[in-house]
Scaffold this motif. Structure first.
Motif, PDB file in Angstrom:
ATOM      1  N   PHE A 292       3.494   1.486  19.490  1.00  0.00           N
ATOM      2  CA  PHE A 292       2.287   1.747  18.288  1.00  0.00           C
ATOM      3  C   PHE A 292       1.125   0.843  18.317  1.00  0.00           C
ATOM      4  CE2 PHE A 292       1.728  -0.231  14.477  1.00  0.00           C
ATOM      5  CZ  PHE A 292       1.473   0.403  13.965  1.00  0.00           C
ATOM      6  N   LEU A 293       0.017   2.032  18.977  1.00  0.00           N
ATOM      7  CA  LEU A 293      -1.478   1.961  18.952  1.00  0.00           C
ATOM      8  C   LEU A 293      -2.126   2.462  17.833  1.00  0.00           C
ATOM      9  CD1 LEU A 293      -2.025   3.124  22.754  1.00  0.00           C
ATOM     10  CD2 LEU A 293      -1.188   1.267  21.540  1.00  0.00           C
ATOM     11  N   PRO A 294      -3.240   2.033  17.311  1.00  0.00           N
ATOM     12  CA  PRO A 294      -4.224   2.831  16.945  1.00  0.00           C
ATOM     13  C   PRO A 294      -5.193   4.234  17.137  1.00  0.00           C
ATOM     14  CG  PRO A 294      -5.496   0.968  17.756  1.00  0.00           C
ATOM     15  CD  PRO A 294      -3.702   1.108  18.183  1.00  0.00           C
ATOM     16  N   HIS A 295      -5.074   4.782  15.294  1.00  0.00           N
ATOM     17  CA  HIS A 295      -5.780   5.758  15.906  1.00  0.00           C
ATOM     18  C   HIS A 295      -7.358   5.660  16.261  1.00  0.00           C
ATOM     19  CE1 HIS A 295      -2.171   8.355  15.166  1.00  0.00           C
ATOM     20  NE2 HIS A 295      -2.431   8.274  13.437  1.00  0.00           N
ATOM     21  N   PRO A 296      -8.099   6.594  16.919  1.00  0.00           N
ATOM     22  CA  PRO A 296      -9.689   6.391  17.550  1.00  0.00           C
ATOM     23  C   PRO A 296     -10.286   6.077  16.769  1.00  0.00           C
ATOM     24  CG  PRO A 296      -7.988   8.301  18.210  1.00  0.00           C
ATOM     25  CD  PRO A 296      -7.510   7.866  17.946  1.00  0.00           C
ATOM     26  N   GLY A 297     -11.155   5.167  15.903  1.00  0.00           N
ATOM     27  CA  GLY A 297     -11.627   5.102  14.953  1.00  0.00           C
ATOM     28  C   GLY A 297     -10.574   4.061  13.680  1.00  0.00           C
ATOM     29  N   PHE A 298      -9.336   3.346  14.101  1.00  0.00           N
ATOM     30  CA  PHE A 298      -9.076   3.270  13.175  1.00  0.00           C
ATOM     31  C   PHE A 298      -9.379   1.710  12.578  1.00  0.00           C
ATOM     32  CE2 PHE A 298      -6.474  -1.185  12.690  1.00  0.00           C
ATOM     33  CZ  PHE A 298      -5.889  -0.503  11.785  1.00  0.00           C
ATOM     34  N   SER A 299      -9.725   1.045  11.966  1.00  0.00           N
ATOM     35  CA  SER A 299     -10.135   0.233  11.250  1.00  0.00           C
ATOM     36  C   SER A 299      -8.845  -0.820  10.059  1.00  0.00           C
ATOM     37  CB  SER A 299     -11.808   0.405  10.551  1.00  0.00           C
ATOM     38  OG  SER A 299     -12.247  -0.695   9.331  1.00  0.00           O
ATOM     39  N   PRO A 300      -9.279  -2.063   9.850  1.00  0.00           N
ATOM     40  CA  PRO A 300      -7.984  -2.658   9.746  1.00  0.00           C
ATOM     41  C   PRO A 300      -8.013  -2.456   8.280  1.00  0.00           C
ATOM     42  CG  PRO A 300      -8.852  -4.642  10.838  1.00  0.00           C
ATOM     43  CD  PRO A 300      -9.299  -2.882  11.045  1.00  0.00           C
ATOM     44  N   PHE A 301      -7.289  -2.626   7.277  1.00  0.00           N
ATOM     45  CA  PHE A 301      -7.610  -2.612   5.691  1.00  0.00           C
ATOM     46  C   PHE A 301      -6.077  -2.474   4.445  1.00  0.00           C
ATOM     47  CE2 PHE A 301      -7.721  -0.623   1.742  1.00  0.00           C
ATOM     48  CZ  PHE A 301      -8.351  -1.788   0.595  1.00  0.00           C
ATOM     49  N   PRO A 302      -6.084  -3.855   3.895  1.00  0.00           N
ATOM     50  CA  PRO A 302      -7.134  -4.548   3.739  1.00  0.00           C
ATOM     51  C   PRO A 302      -6.667  -5.835   3.917  1.00  0.00           C
ATOM     52  CG  PRO A 302      -5.573  -4.596   2.092  1.00  0.00           C
ATOM     53  CD  PRO A 302      -5.027  -3.711   2.928  1.00  0.00           C
TER      54      PRO A 302
END
Length: 447
Positions: free
Chosen positions: A384-394
């Protein structure tokens, strides 16, 4: 669980504020109807009991649902004062592991129901007056309301897992899913041609942070199973010594097999030469043509190795489910952009089991794969890895704190997932040892 007359899937791009308001209302009401079904079907003793150390008492989930709704819709969106600030810590999922929650001074069943109902009444007032075509990112497009509906449905799925783990007689019933009627000529696998496709989304209004942003992935061509692996196919693995041959297993999986003396999927047992399973309080023969259920990532991976194949990567799974070669675009769902319906996928606890392999021909993807949405969560080979450009929200704790190789990604949803919490971009994740979840898999191979 009956279907709402109003679709409750994530709102499509471009929906107006009133359409979004009605969709959010329907999603919230549908979730609460299901919560009531899962908590009203057992007595107070069963609500407060811990049926497995892997799970919370049902009454904890009930009050947690109300607390999260208060935190986000009443406090964060509406700016209201806390109703019960003294209970925030009790229902913080990160503060108290599931195994220790029964020892907390939890709200009693009647008090938990009253609290959740009071929060809901006020939240619907907030929804009625919210300007969904403006405001901050929490309010815009009804995101916070969609997030809370998804959160409640995710806990409903968790509570359904608790129902599966509880002992005693059956308290839940549902009709059997549709038969698979046109499977005689189905190929065992289908080809997904190589090339780029758009993974993730930047436009789905209620998509969660880990689904974002949309980005292009170039995936080499591969073959993927037309349907999920069935119980009958998995039995062949068992009978060929699958649980006794170390070379099929990852080291952690082999350690799990030896430590817990595993011989079959969770809830299966052998009796008089037949494989039986326990399903929501009923013991029945394992159906050979149904997708296998309650297997860990380690078991799925071992089966794939035994079969001379492998688990698909997450990108491969999403390309098989969403990419339309004719248009070059990625669909919202395998069948297109329209919301799920009973003819397209087994979702929403409409049935209490997967449909036979090959069912739902109208729901197949452009490559010809079936049941990529609903029936069973499907393990992938990916961490489980972030997509490129991931930003946590909220908040970081929804996704970011889980990123890394320890958690494996599951895709596609199961019969226990509501459409509001399942779409072509939706990502689930869990530890590779997990078996109590409604998980299955399909395999793939290189061209």
């Amino acid at each position: 669980m009956t279907d709402s007359a109003t679709p409750t899937g994530s709102a499509p791009e471009g929906a107006g504020p009133e359409a979004l308001r009605q969709r959010a209302l329907a999603a919230l009401l549908t979730a609460r109807e299901r919560t009531a079904l899962l908590t009203d079907s057992v007595d107070d003793h069963e609500l407060t009991a811990q049926h497995s150390p892997l799970m919370s008492p049902l009454v904890w989930d009930l009050a947690h649902i109300g607390n999260q709704e208060e935190l986000w819709l009443l406090r964060a969106v509406a700016g209201r004062e806390a109703m019960r600030p003294e209970i925030d810590g009790l229902y913080d999922a990160f503060e108290h592991p599931r195994a220790t929650r029964p020892s907390l001074p939890l709200l009693a069943p009647a008090e938990a129901r009253t609290y959740a109902a009071e929060v809901r009444g006020r939240a619907l007032d907030v929804l009625d007056g919210a300007a969904l075509d403006g405001g901050g990112p929490l309010v815009r497009s009804g995101f916070a309301f969609g997030m809370i509906a998804q959160h409640e449905q995710q806990h409903d799925e968790t509570m359904l897992i608790t129902h599966q783990l509880r002992s005693g007689t059956a308290v839940l019933t549902a009709p059997v899913p549709p038969a698979a009627t046109d499977t005689a000529g189905l190929p065992a696998e289908v080809l997904v041609p190589g090339g780029p496709f758009t993974m993730g989304t930047s436009t789905e209004p209620w998509a969660l942070d880990n689904e974002r942003p949309a980005h292009v992935r170039d995936v080499p061509g591969f073959f993927i199973d037309t349907t999920p692996v069935t119980c009958g196919a998995y039995q062949a693995f068992i009978e060929d010594g699958g649980y006794t041959e170390r070379h099929w297993w990852e080291p952690g999986g082999w350690e799990m097999v030896r430590e817990h003396e595993l011989t079959a999927p969770l809830f299966w047992h052998r009796d008089a030469g037949r494989w039986l399973r326990r399903r929501f309080g009923v013991t029945e023969e394992v159906p050979a043509n149904e997708p296998v259920l309650h297997v860990s990532w380690y078991e799925a991976d071992a089966y794939a190795r035994w079969a001379g194949r492998r688990l698909p990567t997450e990108a491969e799974w999403e390309k098989a489910a969403r990419h339309d070669p004719a248009s070059g675009r990625s669909r919202r769902y395998p069948w297109g952009d329209e919301d799920p319906s009973p003819e397209l996928a087994n979702l929403g606890q409409r049935h209490l089991r997967p449909a036979p392999a090959g069912a739902y021909p109208q729901g197949q993807s452009p490559c010809g794969a079936r049941q990529l949405m609903g029936d069973v969560w499907e393990w992938t080979s990916s961490g489980f890895l972030p997509h490129p450009g991931f930003s946590p929200f909220p908040y970081r704790e929804y996704s970011e704190v889980f990123f890394g190789p320890d958690h494996k990604v599951l895709r596609g949803g199961s019969f226990a997932v509501d459409p509001v919490a399942c779409r072509g971009t939706f990502r689930n994740w869990d530890l590779p040892v997990r078996r109590q979840i409604f998980s299955g898999f399909r395999t793939a191979r290189d061209m």
